[in-house]
Design a protein around this motif. Structure first.
Motif, PDB file in Angstrom:
ATOM      1  N   PHE A 658       0.793  -1.046   0.316  1.00 59.52           N
ATOM      2  CA  PHE A 658       0.165   0.113   0.124  1.00 59.52           C
ATOM      3  C   PHE A 658       0.500   1.021  -0.313  1.00 59.52           C
ATOM      4  N   ASN A 659       0.838   1.915  -1.075  1.00 60.88           N
ATOM      5  CA  ASN A 659       1.353   3.188  -0.993  1.00 60.88           C
ATOM      6  C   ASN A 659       0.154   4.805  -0.264  1.00 60.88           C
ATOM      7  N   SER A 660       0.806   4.586   0.742  1.00 58.66           N
ATOM      8  CA  SER A 660       0.104   5.784   1.835  1.00 58.66           C
ATOM      9  C   SER A 660       1.102   7.150   1.339  1.00 58.66           C
ATOM     10  N   LEU A 661      -0.020   8.207   2.144  1.00 60.22           N
ATOM     11  CA  LEU A 661       1.155   9.573   1.843  1.00 60.22           C
ATOM     12  C   LEU A 661       1.963   9.915   1.975  1.00 60.22           C
ATOM     13  N   ASP A 662       2.055   8.852   3.675  1.00 51.81           N
ATOM     14  CA  ASP A 662       3.745   9.340   3.679  1.00 51.81           C
ATOM     15  C   ASP A 662       4.553   8.198   3.245  1.00 51.81           C
ATOM     16  N   LYS A 663       4.162   7.546   2.607  1.00 48.82           N
ATOM     17  CA  LYS A 663       5.643   6.624   1.516  1.00 48.82           C
ATOM     18  C   LYS A 663       6.619   7.066   0.947  1.00 48.82           C
ATOM     19  N   PRO A 664       6.178   8.184  -0.066  1.00 45.45           N
ATOM     20  CA  PRO A 664       7.336   9.342  -0.831  1.00 45.45           C
ATOM     21  C   PRO A 664       7.719  10.148  -0.108  1.00 45.45           C
ATOM     22  N   PHE A 665       6.974  10.749   0.900  1.00 51.14           N
ATOM     23  CA  PHE A 665       7.623  11.980   1.696  1.00 51.14           C
ATOM     24  C   PHE A 665       8.442  11.627   2.688  1.00 51.14           C
ATOM     25  N   SER A 666       8.594   9.537   3.605  1.00 56.09           N
ATOM     26  CA  SER A 666       9.804   9.486   3.985  1.00 56.09           C
ATOM     27  C   SER A 666      10.887   8.586   3.446  1.00 56.09           C
ATOM     28  N   PHE A 667      10.843   8.986   2.123  1.00 54.39           N
ATOM     29  CA  PHE A 667      12.207   8.176   1.413  1.00 54.39           C
ATOM     30  C   PHE A 667      13.318   8.849   1.274  1.00 54.39           C
ATOM     31  N   ILE A 668      14.427   7.839   1.185  1.00 53.74           N
ATOM     32  CA  ILE A 668      16.164   8.102   1.666  1.00 53.74           C
ATOM     33  C   ILE A 668      16.740   8.119   0.331  1.00 53.74           C
ATOM     34  N   PRO A 669      16.611   8.734  -1.063  1.00 53.48           N
ATOM     35  CA  PRO A 669      17.390   7.934  -1.542  1.00 53.48           C
ATOM     36  C   PRO A 669      18.848   7.715  -2.417  1.00 53.48           C
ATOM     37  N   TYR A 670      20.119   7.808  -0.804  1.00 52.16           N
ATOM     38  CA  TYR A 670      21.516   6.736  -1.225  1.00 52.16           C
ATOM     39  C   TYR A 670      20.924   5.476  -0.404  1.00 52.16           C
ATOM     40  N   ASN A 671      20.348   5.423   0.898  1.00 54.45           N
ATOM     41  CA  ASN A 671      19.861   4.749   1.581  1.00 54.45           C
ATOM     42  C   ASN A 671      18.637   3.810   2.077  1.00 54.45           C
ATOM     43  N   TYR A 672      17.611   4.201   1.187  1.00 52.68           N
ATOM     44  CA  TYR A 672      16.507   3.940   1.803  1.00 52.68           C
ATOM     45  C   TYR A 672      16.358   2.579   2.306  1.00 52.68           C
ATOM     46  N   TYR A 673      17.355   1.552   2.691  1.00 52.78           N
ATOM     47  CA  TYR A 673      17.494   0.565   3.867  1.00 52.78           C
ATOM     48  C   TYR A 673      16.772   1.259   5.343  1.00 52.78           C
ATOM     49  N   LYS A 674      17.606   2.795   5.110  1.00 55.42           N
ATOM     50  CA  LYS A 674      17.430   3.119   6.872  1.00 55.42           C
ATOM     51  C   LYS A 674      16.239   3.376   7.520  1.00 55.42           C
ATOM     52  N   ASN A 675      15.580   3.437   6.862  1.00 51.22           N
ATOM     53  CA  ASN A 675      14.135   3.855   8.301  1.00 51.22           C
ATOM     54  C   ASN A 675      12.972   3.316   7.363  1.00 51.22           C
ATOM     55  N   ALA A 676      13.268   1.821   6.772  1.00 54.16           N
ATOM     56  CA  ALA A 676      12.663   0.337   5.746  1.00 54.16           C
ATOM     57  C   ALA A 676      11.809  -0.423   7.654  1.00 54.16           C
ATOM     58  N   LYS A 677      10.538  -0.467   7.877  1.00 56.03           N
ATOM     59  CA  LYS A 677      10.765  -0.938   9.336  1.00 56.03           C
ATOM     60  C   LYS A 677       9.757  -2.205   8.259  1.00 56.03           C
ATOM     61  N   THR A 678       8.750  -2.957   7.483  1.00 56.71           N
ATOM     62  CA  THR A 678       7.894  -3.712   7.475  1.00 56.71           C
ATOM     63  C   THR A 678       7.382  -4.420   6.230  1.00 56.71           C
ATOM     64  N   ASP A 679       7.602  -5.606   5.928  1.00 54.80           N
ATOM     65  CA  ASP A 679       7.725  -6.152   4.781  1.00 54.80           C
ATOM     66  C   ASP A 679       6.606  -5.701   3.961  1.00 54.80           C
ATOM     67  N   LEU A 680       6.506  -6.658   2.938  1.00 53.65           N
ATOM     68  CA  LEU A 680       4.992  -6.281   2.204  1.00 53.65           C
ATOM     69  C   LEU A 680       3.646  -6.626   2.491  1.00 53.65           C
ATOM     70  N   LEU A 681       3.982  -7.768   3.454  1.00 56.50           N
ATOM     71  CA  LEU A 681       2.229  -8.126   4.316  1.00 56.50           C
ATOM     72  C   LEU A 681       2.842  -7.358   5.776  1.00 56.50           C
ATOM     73  N   GLY A 682       3.275  -6.369   6.155  1.00 58.10           N
ATOM     74  CA  GLY A 682       3.548  -5.942   6.865  1.00 58.10           C
ATOM     75  C   GLY A 682       3.856  -6.176   8.050  1.00 58.10           C
ATOM     76  N   ARG A 683       5.123  -7.138   8.065  1.00 60.39           N
ATOM     77  CA  ARG A 683       5.345  -7.737   9.678  1.00 60.39           C
ATOM     78  C   ARG A 683       6.565  -7.127   9.469  1.00 60.39           C
ATOM     79  N   PRO A 684       7.649  -6.946  10.479  1.00 64.86           N
ATOM     80  CA  PRO A 684       8.811  -6.265  11.011  1.00 64.86           C
ATOM     81  C   PRO A 684      10.270  -6.783  10.149  1.00 64.86           C
ATOM     82  N   LEU A 685      10.642  -6.157   9.624  1.00 64.76           N
ATOM     83  CA  LEU A 685      11.839  -6.552   9.135  1.00 64.76           C
ATOM     84  C   LEU A 685      13.089  -7.317   9.916  1.00 64.76           C
ATOM     85  N   ALA A 686      13.489  -8.002  10.430  1.00 65.86           N
ATOM     86  CA  ALA A 686      14.550  -7.993  10.692  1.00 65.86           C
ATOM     87  C   ALA A 686      15.977  -7.418  11.017  1.00 65.86           C
ATOM     88  N   ALA A 687      16.127  -7.484  11.797  1.00 63.75           N
ATOM     89  CA  ALA A 687      17.434  -6.248  12.027  1.00 63.75           C
ATOM     90  C   ALA A 687      18.623  -6.637  10.980  1.00 63.75           C
TER      91      ALA A 687
END
Length: 856
Positions: A658-687
């Motif tokens: 899902f692409n809510s309004l915060d998805k484009p706003f929160s994007f970090i171009p040179y390191n978008y891993y940095k604030n990625a928190k969940t996967d496609l199904l909303g499950r927390p990504l492993a550290a």
């Protein structure tokens, strides 16, 4: 005797005609058929499939027959478990339902339900069947509309659950309330008056009185920008502003367009009580200074003609973060009129986007007239019921049995030239995309039609000149979108004649429009397995060309040849990420890796696959490190056709999340891993999820040329839906593409970054709600942007509500009726009476409402 026989024959004829008339009058009328569809279960029998019910109701006076008819529709594949009907795929997303021998017909007033098990899941209304129509077996060339069709709402959130692995919450009023709870209502006077956020910005006391007495004083090199500014001010003042190149003339208030040393596309804007000065080293910078001046103007100025507008005094020094700030519009799946495209260009230019990626052809439509190839639009731009696809294409995405907008339509050469001129005036480059070799069904069917026409005329040598497939090819494949005939045969010389013809005609249109063209996007995505394998032409080609070792080698061969075709015409190659990939074996397993040899050819790629949790999140960085010019076009952040949230009434796709309004706003171009928190199904990504993924090298960082937002059109059933999916998300994307790197994106992600982000997010929402969206209520004719649903919870029998957009109004009723602009305004928590249904809606400043919610 002869007379007697004649009399008998005459009586038989009359009797037969009357019987025919009776049978025709007694025949079931499809206009009396009412159909409903309901989603029942999204995790049917613990499998990756969903259960739905399609109910046919006979509202007519005649019996719906037990046989002799079919019901066509898009979006419903699967198996009927009642055994009354067959459901078979026609092609693409078109399916046909027809009765089995077990179906006994349907008497007037009766109904029958079809229980269908289908692969995948349906999470909102866009997954429901659409475009239903009726066809008699006795007249298979005509599609008839049915009486009515309704999708039943899903009120149980559990129905939208895809199983234990699905942790994406349904956007219930309670969930939305929790998301909104920390958004403060900021004072509008404290908000920045320029958007997107400039590099340097300061305000001063005083205002500039903008009225029809103001003169635009410009240098001759900025005449186009001066003319544009004069016309834009007419939208506010009712009259255009006078223009002058005499810098000495008069002591009145002026807008000065001057030269100064700035970054490319950068500008300086100075607003003082007597003078507005916009200075830049190039005309693009002047233009973007004008856009900043426009956002500094109070948003209500666009409501009606103003005698005078007070513009606050300020100083701005600004330039873009990225030189490539793009928006891609798909007009193939569903067409958009020329007027709607021009309106979209106005929106893009206001927020300083400078590339319009024009996806004008695909499987479902070819939308630009190409001189000398009339079938491309005569056949390829029209969709309607057909069993042959010879005169037009079949229905797709709910376009129905007739050739109606938005399923059908195209731009004449004059239309396209006008679009190019309009974009160029606004410093927007238009990059056309010719989808190859996959996603090419509209072109293939069009060139088949050309072949048949010329063969019928006896032009045997000319007929195959632009054919895009071997007519003897028996290869079997199925694309991601369900097509079995949508891939161009890249072994045919006629394929390259066709592409050369189209490229040459496009170049001629650009030249006539005076529009820049340095790259052409040649597609390159989603070619399915199985293509070309049984093509006699391909088999012969591989045999005669040792450098192509197998059918798999045709991919690289094709794009190398296309790249050379473009270079011969002074153009560079642009495509989807797949054109920069090749297959390699690691440890006996097949992997796709960057094709480094091709990267040296100045090839630019859109990298879309950054689905979180997929394992391919680093693809953009791998290709940039390999030398490709990369445009960040990730599905997780910039596919605006994805639904905002998980809720059944909310339109949009969801295959990429899902692409809510915060998805484009929160994007970090040179390191978008940095604030990625969940996967496609909303499950927390492993550290450690990103530990082994590639990071950008210094060279790779230089190859990130920009950011692109994309709007695919499968679900854009009208212009309002296009604007709903596009705005306000485009504002968030424009902020990331133009504004300097935000403070919250510095360093490793920590609680301090989180707090800084929340502050920036709140300021963005307040600026959008109080300045930019009110402007868009009237700008360029007004935009039907998405108005959010309210958040609400019941605590101690009191109803508490909030809204994502501060300043928007929540109104409610307690009698179960839909709230209107006159309904009670929510200002503080109120008691929830027993056995009462409360309905709430959010209203914008213009009184337009969003989707209602219900609290019981």
């Amino acid at each position: 005797m002869k007379r007697c026989r004649f009399t008998v024959l005459l009586l038989m004829l009359v009797f037969g005609l009357s019987l025919t008339a009776m049978s025709q009058n007694d025949r079931f009328d499809p206009a009396s058929l009412h159909v409903t569809w309901e989603l029942l279960d999204n995790h049917h029998q613990q499998s990756n499939s969903y259960l739905s019910s399609l109910t046919l109701i006979n509202n007519g006076d005649q019996t719906l027959p037990a046989e002799g008819w079919s019901l066509y529709m898009n979006n419903l594949a699967g198996e009927d478990r009642t055994s009354n009907f067959y459901i078979e795929r026609v092609n693409g997303d078109l399916n046909r339902l027809y009765p089995t021998a077990f179906f006994e017909g349907l008497e007037p007033g009766d109904s029958v339900s079809v229980r269908v098990i289908s692969p995948g899941s349906v999470l909102n209304i866009s997954g429901a069947p659409i475009g239903l129509y009726w066809v008699w077996d006795s007249n298979t060339e005509e599609g008839l509309p049915i009486g009515s069709y309704k999708v039943k709402p899903v009120n149980d959130p559990d129905v939208l659950n895809r199983g234990p692995q699905d942790q994406v919450p349904v956007a219930t009023p309670e969930v939305v309330f929790e998301r909104n709870k920390d958004i403060p209502n900021l004072n509008e006077a404290d908000l920045p008056k320029v958007f997107p956020t400039p590099v340097e910005y300061s305000t001063f006391n005083g205002t500039f009185a903008l009225n029809s007495d103001v003169i635009i004083d410009y240098l001759p090199e900025f005449e186009n920008e001066a003319r544009y500014l004069s016309g834009e001010m007419a939208r506010i003042l009712g009259d255009s502003l006078a223009m002058s190149t005499d810098s000495r003339g008069g002591q009145g208030r002026k807008i000065l367009l001057r030269r100064a040393e700035t970054e490319p596309e950068g500008y300086r804007l100075s607003i003082r009580p007597r003078t507005v000065t916009i200075s830049a080293s190039d005309s693009a910078g002047i233009f973007y200074g004008i856009q900043s001046l426009k956002t500094a103007i109070p948003p209500e100025a666009w409501t009606a003609d103003q005698p005078s507008v007070a513009v606050p005094a300020m100083e701005v020094s600004d330039h873009p973060r990225f030189g490539f700030r793009a928006f891609m519009q798909d007009v193939s799946r569903n067409f958009r009129s020329k007027e709607q495209i021009l309106k979209t260009l106005d929106l893009m230019s206001l927020y300083k986007l400078n590339v319009f990626h024009f996806h004008f052809n695909d499987d479902e439509g070819w939308r630009i007239e190409i001189p000398g190839l009339p079938e491309l639009t005569e056949v390829g731009s029209r969709r309607a019921h057909t069993l042959t696809n010879e005169e037009h294409l079949q229905p797709s995405h709910g376009s129905g049995p007739n050739s109606n907008y938005p399923g059908s339509g195209y731009y004449t050469t004059e239309d396209f030239i006008e679009i190019l001129e309009y974009a160029t005036e606004r410093h927007i480059r238009v990059i056309p995309e010719i989808e190859t070799p996959g996603h090419a069904r509209a072109a293939i069917k069009s060139m088949d039609a050309r072949y048949r026409r010329l063969m019928e005329q006896g032009q045997v040598e000319e007929a195959p000149r632009y054919l895009l497939r071997d007519l003897r090819d028996r290869s079997e494949y199925r694309s991601v979108q369900g097509w079995d005939d949508n891939v161009i045969d890249v072994s045919l010389p006629s394929t390259y004649r066709f592409l050369g013809k189209v490229i040459d005609e496009l170049q001629a249109m650009y030249k006539e429009a005076g529009a820049p063209l340095d790259r052409i996007h040649m597609g390159g995505d989603e070619v399915p397995n199985g293509v070309w394998e049984l093509s006699p032409s391909v088999i012969r080609f591989v045999r005669d060309n040792p450098e192509v070792e197998s059918v798999g080698g045709l991919w690289s061969y094709f794009f190398k040849r296309v790249n050379n075709m473009l270079k011969e015409r002074g153009l560079s190659l642009y495509g989807w990420e797949e054109i920069g990939m090749k297959e390699a074996l690691w440890g006996g397993e097949s992997h796709h890796v960057a094709d480094t040899a091709f990267a040296k050819e100045d090839v630019q790629v859109d990298v879309w696959n950054n689905v979180m949790g997929s394992g391919a999140e680093d693809l953009a960085y791998r290709l940039a490190n390999a030398g490709y010019k990369v445009v960040l076009s990730g599905v997780s952040n910039f596919y605006f056709d994805l639904a905002y949230v998980k809720a059944f009434p909310e339109p949009g796709l969801y295959w990429g999340g899902f692409n809510s309004l915060d998805k484009p706003f929160s994007f970090i171009p040179y390191n978008y891993y940095k604030n990625a928190k969940t996967d496609l199904l909303g499950r927390p990504l492993a550290a450690d999820h990103f530990n082994d993924m590639v990071r950008l090298s210094e060279e790779g960082r230089e190859n990130i040329v920009g950011i692109q937002s994309l709007l695919w059109a499968e679900k854009l059933i009208n212009d309002e839906r296009q604007e709903y999916m596009l705005t306000p998300k485009l504002l968030a994307m424009a902020e990331r593409a133009w504004a300097p790197k935000p403070e919250w994106a510095e360093g490793d992600w920590s609680s301090e970054n989180e707090n800084q982000y929340n502050e920036a997010w709140s300021q963005f929402l307040n600026s959008a709600a109080k300045r930019e969206l009110p402007r868009l209520d009237n700008y360029a004719g007004g935009f039907a942007y998405r108005i959010p649903t309210p958040g609400a919870v019941v605590q101690d029998s009191m109803v508490h509500a909030n809204v994502q957009m501060p300043g928007f109004v929540i109104r409610y009723t307690t009698d179960g009726s839909e709230p209107t602009a006159e309904s009670t305004k929510y200002t503080e928590p109120f008691a929830l009476p027993e056995e009462t249904v409360v309905k709430m809606r959010v209203f914008n400043h213009a009184g337009r409402a969003g989707r209602p919610i219900t609290i019981e």
